[in-house]
Design a protein around this motif. Structure first.
Motif, PDB file in Angstrom:
ATOM      1  N   GLU A   1      12.727  -0.229  -8.860  1.00 13.76           N
ATOM      2  CA  GLU A   1      14.163   0.048  -8.872  1.00 13.76           C
ATOM      3  C   GLU A   1      14.963  -1.212  -9.206  1.00 13.76           C
ATOM      4  O   GLU A   1      15.924  -1.167  -9.986  1.00 13.76           O
ATOM      5  CB  GLU A   1      14.615   0.630  -7.526  1.00 13.76           C
TER       6      GLU A   1
ATOM      7  N   SER B   1       3.289   0.264  -1.397  1.00  7.53           N
ATOM      8  CA  SER B   1       3.854   1.268  -2.306  1.00  7.53           C
ATOM      9  C   SER B   1       5.376   1.302  -2.179  1.00  7.53           C
ATOM     10  O   SER B   1       6.079   1.451  -3.177  1.00  7.53           O
ATOM     11  CB  SER B   1       3.245   2.642  -2.051  1.00  7.53           C
ATOM     12  N   LYS B   2       5.896   1.141  -0.968  1.00  5.95           N
ATOM     13  CA  LYS B   2       7.348   1.079  -0.781  1.00  5.95           C
ATOM     14  C   LYS B   2       7.916  -0.154  -1.478  1.00  5.95           C
ATOM     15  O   LYS B   2       8.949  -0.080  -2.145  1.00  5.95           O
ATOM     16  CB  LYS B   2       7.712   1.051   0.698  1.00  5.95           C
ATOM     17  N   HIS B   3       7.222  -1.283  -1.342  1.00  5.05           N
ATOM     18  CA  HIS B   3       7.677  -2.508  -1.996  1.00  5.05           C
ATOM     19  C   HIS B   3       7.621  -2.359  -3.512  1.00  5.05           C
ATOM     20  O   HIS B   3       8.510  -2.843  -4.229  1.00  5.05           O
ATOM     21  CB  HIS B   3       6.856  -3.711  -1.544  1.00  5.05           C
TER      22      HIS B   3
ATOM     23  N   GLN C   1      -0.938  -0.333   2.755  1.00  8.20           N
ATOM     24  CA  GLN C   1      -0.820   0.353   1.469  1.00  8.20           C
ATOM     25  C   GLN C   1       0.523   1.067   1.357  1.00  8.20           C
ATOM     26  O   GLN C   1       1.148   1.051   0.289  1.00  8.20           O
ATOM     27  CB  GLN C   1      -1.969   1.346   1.278  1.00  8.20           C
ATOM     28  N   VAL C   2       0.959   1.681   2.455  1.00  9.28           N
ATOM     29  CA  VAL C   2       2.265   2.351   2.442  1.00  9.28           C
ATOM     30  C   VAL C   2       3.370   1.326   2.219  1.00  9.28           C
ATOM     31  O   VAL C   2       4.286   1.539   1.412  1.00  9.28           O
ATOM     32  CB  VAL C   2       2.495   3.136   3.760  1.00  9.28           C
ATOM     33  N   ARG C   3       3.291   0.218   2.908  1.00  7.86           N
ATOM     34  CA  ARG C   3       4.297  -0.840   2.715  1.00  7.86           C
ATOM     35  C   ARG C   3       4.276  -1.337   1.273  1.00  7.86           C
ATOM     36  O   ARG C   3       5.325  -1.558   0.674  1.00  7.86           O
ATOM     37  CB  ARG C   3       4.029  -2.016   3.659  1.00  7.86           C
TER      38      ARG C   3
ATOM     39  N   ASN D   1      -1.327   1.465   6.616  1.00  3.91           N
ATOM     40  CA  ASN D   1       0.021   0.941   6.820  1.00  3.91           C
ATOM     41  C   ASN D   1       0.369  -0.095   5.749  1.00  3.91           C
ATOM     42  O   ASN D   1       1.469  -0.091   5.190  1.00  3.91           O
ATOM     43  CB  ASN D   1       0.136   0.342   8.220  1.00  3.91           C
TER      44      ASN D   1
ATOM     45  N   THR E   1       7.935   0.456  -5.181  1.00  6.28           N
ATOM     46  CA  THR E   1       9.048   1.328  -5.550  1.00  6.28           C
ATOM     47  C   THR E   1      10.349   0.531  -5.583  1.00  6.28           C
ATOM     48  O   THR E   1      11.146   0.658  -6.528  1.00  6.28           O
ATOM     49  CB  THR E   1       9.158   2.512  -4.553  1.00  6.28           C
ATOM     50  N   ILE E   2      10.555  -0.280  -4.576  1.00  8.95           N
ATOM     51  CA  ILE E   2      11.769  -1.107  -4.518  1.00  8.95           C
ATOM     52  C   ILE E   2      11.789  -2.083  -5.698  1.00  8.95           C
ATOM     53  O   ILE E   2      12.830  -2.266  -6.347  1.00  8.95           O
ATOM     54  CB  ILE E   2      11.843  -1.859  -3.167  1.00  8.95           C
TER      55      ILE E   2
END
Length: 114
Positions: A93, A85-87, A81-83, A79, A89-90
């Motif tokens: 961007e 990776s999302k952070h 690591q997923v967060r 969880n 990506t954000i």
């Protein structure tokens, strides 16, 4: 006198009923004692078997609890690591948007300077 006689008769009857009940209970307990004495070795084996079963259940419970903890830790790691990776990506961007904004600001500044 007649009422006292009836009361005493009732008490005697209750006492006799209680006495009969106690004798029946004693007889049952005596027969149960004889039965248990005859089953003595088997009873010990049954008790030993129950203790083994209880030990197995406890070990299984400990193992399940440990596995649940391992799964919980793995899920929390996944969880996070997923967060992350999302952070990431954000953040990428946002960095792209910042670069675009800088280019546009520099372009506007160059038009103003002319």
């Amino acid at each position: 006198a007649h009422e006292q006689l009836e009361i005493l008769s009732e008490k005697i009857k209750t006492f006799q009923d209680n006495q009969r009940h106690l004798e029946e209970r004693e007889s049952y307990l005596q027969s149960r004692i004889v039965e248990l004495e005859q089953r003595g070795p088997h009873l010990l084996l049954e008790t030993d078997q129950r203790m083994k079963e209880a030990g197995i259940v406890m070990m299984c419970s400990f193992q399940q609890r440990f596995q649940r903890g391992v799964m919980q830790h793995a899920f929390q790691t996944w969880n996070s690591q997923v967060r992350m990776s999302k952070h990431m990506t954000i953040a990428r961007e946002m960095a792209k948007e910042l670069v675009k904004t800088r280019k546009k600001v520099l372009l506007l500044k160059s038009h103003i300077d002319e």
